[in-house]
Design an enzyme around this catalytic site. Sequence first.
Site, short mmCIF file in Angstrom:
data_model
loop_
_atom_site.label_atom_id
_atom_site.label_comp_id
_atom_site.label_asym_id
_atom_site.label_seq_id
_atom_site.Cartn_x
_atom_site.Cartn_y
_atom_site.Cartn_z
N LYS A 120 0.86 -1.19 0.00
CA LYS A 120 0.00 0.00 0.00
C LYS A 120 0.89 1.24 0.00
O LYS A 120 1.79 1.35 0.83
CB LYS A 120 -0.90 0.00 1.24
N THR B 54 -13.59 14.82 -10.08
CA THR B 54 -12.26 14.84 -9.46
C THR B 54 -11.88 13.44 -8.98
O THR B 54 -10.77 12.96 -9.22
CB THR B 54 -12.23 15.85 -8.29
N GLY C 231 2.70 -0.75 8.68
CA GLY C 231 3.70 0.17 8.15
C GLY C 231 4.90 0.30 9.07
O GLY C 231 5.86 -0.47 8.98
N ARG C 232 4.82 1.27 10.01
CA ARG C 232 5.99 1.61 10.82
C ARG C 232 6.60 0.44 11.56
O ARG C 232 7.82 0.37 11.71
CB ARG C 232 5.61 2.73 11.81
N SER D 119 -8.75 3.79 12.31
CA SER D 119 -8.11 3.17 13.47
C SER D 119 -7.72 4.16 14.56
O SER D 119 -7.37 3.75 15.66
CB SER D 119 -6.84 2.44 13.00
N ALA E 155 2.30 -0.05 15.77
CA ALA E 155 2.56 1.36 16.12
C ALA E 155 1.32 2.08 16.67
O ALA E 155 1.42 2.93 17.53
CB ALA E 155 3.10 2.10 14.90
N LYS F 204 -7.67 7.71 -0.32
CA LYS F 204 -8.81 8.14 0.52
C LYS F 204 -9.69 9.15 -0.23
O LYS F 204 -9.99 10.24 0.27
CB LYS F 204 -8.34 8.70 1.86
O1 3DU Z 1 0.38 2.83 11.64
P1 3DU Z 1 1.20 2.25 10.52
O2 3DU Z 1 2.56 2.83 10.38
O3 3DU Z 1 1.21 0.74 10.56
O4 3DU Z 1 0.48 2.67 9.12
C1 3DU Z 1 -0.85 2.41 8.83
C2 3DU Z 1 -1.19 2.81 7.43
O5 3DU Z 1 -2.58 2.58 7.20
C3 3DU Z 1 -0.95 4.26 7.07
O6 3DU Z 1 -0.58 4.31 5.69
C4 3DU Z 1 -2.27 4.93 7.25
O7 3DU Z 1 -2.47 6.02 6.41
C5 3DU Z 1 -3.23 3.81 6.88
N1 3DU Z 1 -4.51 3.88 7.58
C6 3DU Z 1 -4.61 3.90 8.92
O8 3DU Z 1 -3.60 3.84 9.62
C7 3DU Z 1 -5.88 3.96 9.52
C8 3DU Z 1 -6.99 4.00 8.77
O9 3DU Z 1 -8.15 4.01 9.36
C9 3DU Z 1 -6.86 3.98 7.39
C10 3DU Z 1 -5.60 3.91 6.83
#
Ligand code: 3DU
Length: 250
Positions: free
Chosen positions: A51, A92, A228-229, A141, A209, A85
């Site tokens: 992603k 657009t 991700g992180r 989230s 994270a 998103k």
């Molecule tokens: O917290 P992380 O680093 O694991 O990244 C989560 C990814 O998922 C990040 O790209 C963010 O934009 C996306 N995301 C959310 O974290 C929460 C959502 O509700 C939707 C997308």
Amino acid sequence: MSFGEKILRAADRNGTRTVLALDLEDPDASRLLKRSREVLESVRGLICGVKVNRQLVMALGLSAVKDSIVKLANDFSLPTIMDAKLNDVGHTNGFMARTYFDTGFDAIIASPIAGWENGLDTVFEAANSRKKGVILLTYMSNPGAEAFYSLTANQPDGHGKKVFEILTDLAVEWKAQGVIVGATQPRVISRVRQLAGPNLPIYSPGIGAQGGDPKAALEAGSTYLIVGRSIYNSPDPAKAAMEYKRPIAG
Ligand code: 3DU
């Protein structure tokens, strides 16, 4: 092959349900590109999709993302998701969806809040005519998400329904290829799974994270984990990605 088939095939091949969120940040574009490629190469066999978010698109530009990350993911037979998103008016949204799809992305994330008519209709048209996927944001989230997504809205029949329940019903009606439900809310995941039935893929970000637990999310009904992180900031991304394979290995 459709987006849904592609990601399922990669998940089965690599024995994992983890989608890598490749959101590295670096003011130096060439270092950013190098590091992003290194992370992707090191976890290629431990993930089922990639992603991409604005961190890469804004820093590198779309054509560099196409020639590097999208190409690399294709070489590894991993589908790509653009986390755009989308939440605008139809022309657009349609422009962005067509542009991202024609760049090579297999799926795009959009917000159902925009509605169908002159909202997401153009996004689904672009996706369906290209066999690409649309994944709809159904419950974010972050802690602040609850204030809106858990609101109860009165329905024409006089019954109340929570916003995320309405959005789940829309995802089914519009034949989305997936919904996003934060891993931080396993009870919401269970409810979405109950409403959507067994076949609609649930993608859950917010693992590690942001505090979400991968096992709890999968047990509640998530199909895929978005991480991700916790992977790309780890000193050993492959080892970290391996950890996220465990919940499905039992
Ligand atoms: O917290 P992380 O680093 O694991 O990244 C989560 C990814 O998922 C990040 O790209 C963010 O934009 C996306 N995301 C959310 O974290 C929460 C959502 O509700 C939707 C997308």
